[in-house]
Write a protein that holds these residues in place. Structure first.
Motif, PDB file in Angstrom:
ATOM      1  N   GLY A 195       0.963  -1.101  -0.088  1.00 30.71           N
ATOM      2  CA  GLY A 195       0.028   0.071  -0.078  1.00 30.71           C
ATOM      3  C   GLY A 195       0.722   1.267  -0.094  1.00 30.71           C
TER       4      GLY A 195
ATOM      5  N   LEU B 218       1.634   5.181  -3.596  1.00 29.33           N
ATOM      6  CA  LEU B 218       0.489   5.533  -4.473  1.00 29.33           C
ATOM      7  C   LEU B 218       0.515   6.959  -4.328  1.00 29.33           C
ATOM      8  CD1 LEU B 218      -2.330   2.938  -3.332  1.00 29.33           C
ATOM      9  CD2 LEU B 218      -1.034   3.120  -5.653  1.00 29.33           C
TER      10      LEU B 218
ATOM     11  N   ALA C  57      -5.427   7.516  -4.511  1.00 28.13           N
ATOM     12  CA  ALA C  57      -5.472   6.792  -3.290  1.00 28.13           C
ATOM     13  C   ALA C  57      -6.687   6.735  -2.585  1.00 28.13           C
ATOM     14  CB  ALA C  57      -4.542   7.211  -2.191  1.00 28.13           C
ATOM     15  N   HIS C  58      -7.638   7.455  -2.940  1.00 31.24           N
ATOM     16  CA  HIS C  58      -9.115   7.320  -2.299  1.00 31.24           C
ATOM     17  C   HIS C  58      -9.806   6.604  -3.068  1.00 31.24           C
ATOM     18  CE1 HIS C  58      -9.530  10.105  -6.080  1.00 31.24           C
ATOM     19  NE2 HIS C  58     -10.701   9.940  -5.910  1.00 31.24           N
TER      20      HIS C  58
ATOM     21  N   SER D 125      -6.727   3.209  -7.902  1.00 31.56           N
ATOM     22  CA  SER D 125      -5.427   2.879  -7.570  1.00 31.56           C
ATOM     23  C   SER D 125      -5.176   1.488  -8.161  1.00 31.56           C
ATOM     24  CB  SER D 125      -5.279   2.812  -5.868  1.00 31.56           C
ATOM     25  OG  SER D 125      -6.594   1.708  -5.575  1.00 31.56           O
TER      26      SER D 125
END
Length: 426
Positions: A50, A53, A58-59, A64
């Motif tokens: 994770g 990004l 990212a949201h 993503s």
């Protein structure tokens, strides 16, 4: 970026380019490929954890995922390009190594003859054996030079998929051995002075004495030709998936395309090597005739060859879709497939042997109606969660018309699966 760095121009200090063929050059093809692979693996693991990004995507999980897939695809293409450059450089160096190995074998033969001649004395048969070895080594050296861009003398045993062919290698070894044995007899016949000695050497070529070796030679050569035909026809019929390798490896003799040990190949190489060793010992003991390979041992080699051929007929298979379902995230409600949803395609054979690398996985396509959707790469620690050999997940694009839609997977080898019909609602 990795490709550009590996292909840096010559600097003030005269550093070689990334495409040079120097084996241990820090800016050579081998080192460039190694660094590119290490950088790709680090980046993949960062995405899997994770990290890395951009804030703009990212949201959104779908955004993503798509961004990560595109980024990994571009980096994988750079790694694949480095791999092809490293493979070409390796082939360019291979011919010289082959020449060294050939003349090293001649040197070992000379040492062995010199050691065994202590007490027994040097004979004409030893001279003939050495002259025959020099002739064969000279022919192989010439072949290495003229085919130096394709691996030298190993060029005939490298298959169309850029892997060393087991059947061709075994056949080539038997051809070289029998050719050496006949050349040895020819040299001895040319040096023979008496009629009795010449008649004995000519009778050494009688079929009654060399029937076992001749039979094995005919069978292994026939197997080499037949296997090439079988593999070609199965690939054209889409019953066998083949993807080319970046470069040949010695392990290709004992493994399948995915790098796993193959029983049919291992037993064929092992039994043929034992039979060749036995025949070489018989030739050393009786250099005045073809090695009389016992029919029991010849039959063992024939059974091994038949097993290898049967294994080639049995391997592979066409990829198949078994079912297509709506991919449901935890907390989502159950419902029909709509545009924008993810679908999970379950089946078998989606990842061909040897196509586990990211650049090959990124070439997979799912045809949903008239729309081709590239399968996104979803990284996890140490690999990829999507796609896999028996399942893959893709989004249904908005361009797909609602109604009955055909779904079909096209693998990295270019083989298309059967069509599965699903219902897409608005």
């Amino acid at each position: 970026m990795a490709v550009q760095e590996a292909r840096g121009d010559l600097g003030a200090e005269g550093v070689h380019e990334g495409g040079c063929t120097c084996g241990d050059c820090p800016h050579g093809a081998r080192e460039g490929h190694r660094r590119a692979v290490a950088a790709f693996l680090r980046r993949r693991d960062e995405f899997a954890a994770g990290r890395g990004l951009p804030a703009a995507v990212a949201h959104s999980a779908s955004a993503s995922r798509q961004w990560v897939s595109e980024e990994l695809t571009q980096r994988a293409e750079a790694v694949a390009e480095q791999g092809r450059a490293e493979g070409a450089a390796w082939l360019a160096r291979l011919w010289l190594r082959t020449v060294c190995a050939v003349w090293g074998a001649v040197t070992l033969l000379l040492l062995a003859e010199a050691l065994t001649a202590i007490g027994a004395g040097w004979t004409g048969a030893r001279t003939a054996a050495l002259l025959a070895a020099l002739a064969v080594a000279g022919a192989l050296t010439a072949a290495c030079f003229f085919h130096r861009a394709r691996g030298g003398a190993l060029a005939p045993v490298i298959g169309e998929d850029n892997r060393i062919s087991t059947s061709r290698t075994v056949a080539a070894c038997w051809v070289l051995f029998v050719g050496y044995a006949v050349l040895l007899l020819a040299v001895r016949l040319a040096a023979a002075s008496g009629h009795a000695e010449r008649d004995a050497l000519i009778s050494g070529l009688d079929l009654a004495r060399g029937a076992g070796v001749v039979t094995v030679l005919a069978v292994v050569c026939g197997i080499a030709v037949l296997v090439r035909r079988v593999v070609g026809l199965r690939v054209l019929a889409q019953r066998l998936q083949k993807v080319p390798a970046h470069r040949p490896r010695a392990a290709d003799l004992l493994t399948d395309d995915s790098g796993r040990g193959a029983f049919a190949d291992i037993q064929y190489v092992a039994i043929s090597a034992v039979a060749l060793l036995f025949a070489a010992v018989r030739l050393a003991r009786r250099p005045d005739q073809l090695p009389d390979l016992p029919w029991g041992l010849a039959l063992v080699v024939l059974i091994s060859a038949a097993t290898y051929l049967a294994g080639k007929y049995a391997e592979g298979g066409r990829p198949v879709i078994l079912s297509v379902v709506r991919a449901r995230e935890p907390g989502d409600l159950d419902g029909p497939i709509r545009t924008g949803d993810d679908i999970e395609i379950r089946g078998s054979g989606f990842v061909p042997p040897g196509a586990q690398t990211a650049d090959r996985l990124s070439r997979m396509v799912v045809r949903i109606g008239a729309v081709d959707v590239h399968v996104p790469l979803v990284p996890v620690a140490g690999g990829f969660r999507n796609p896999t050999d028996n399942a893959l997940t893709v989004p249904v694009p908005a361009e797909v018309e609602p109604g009955s839609v055909e779904v079909q997977v096209v693998t990295a080898a270019g083989v298309a699966t059967n069509r599965c019909i699903v219902q897409v609602t608005e």
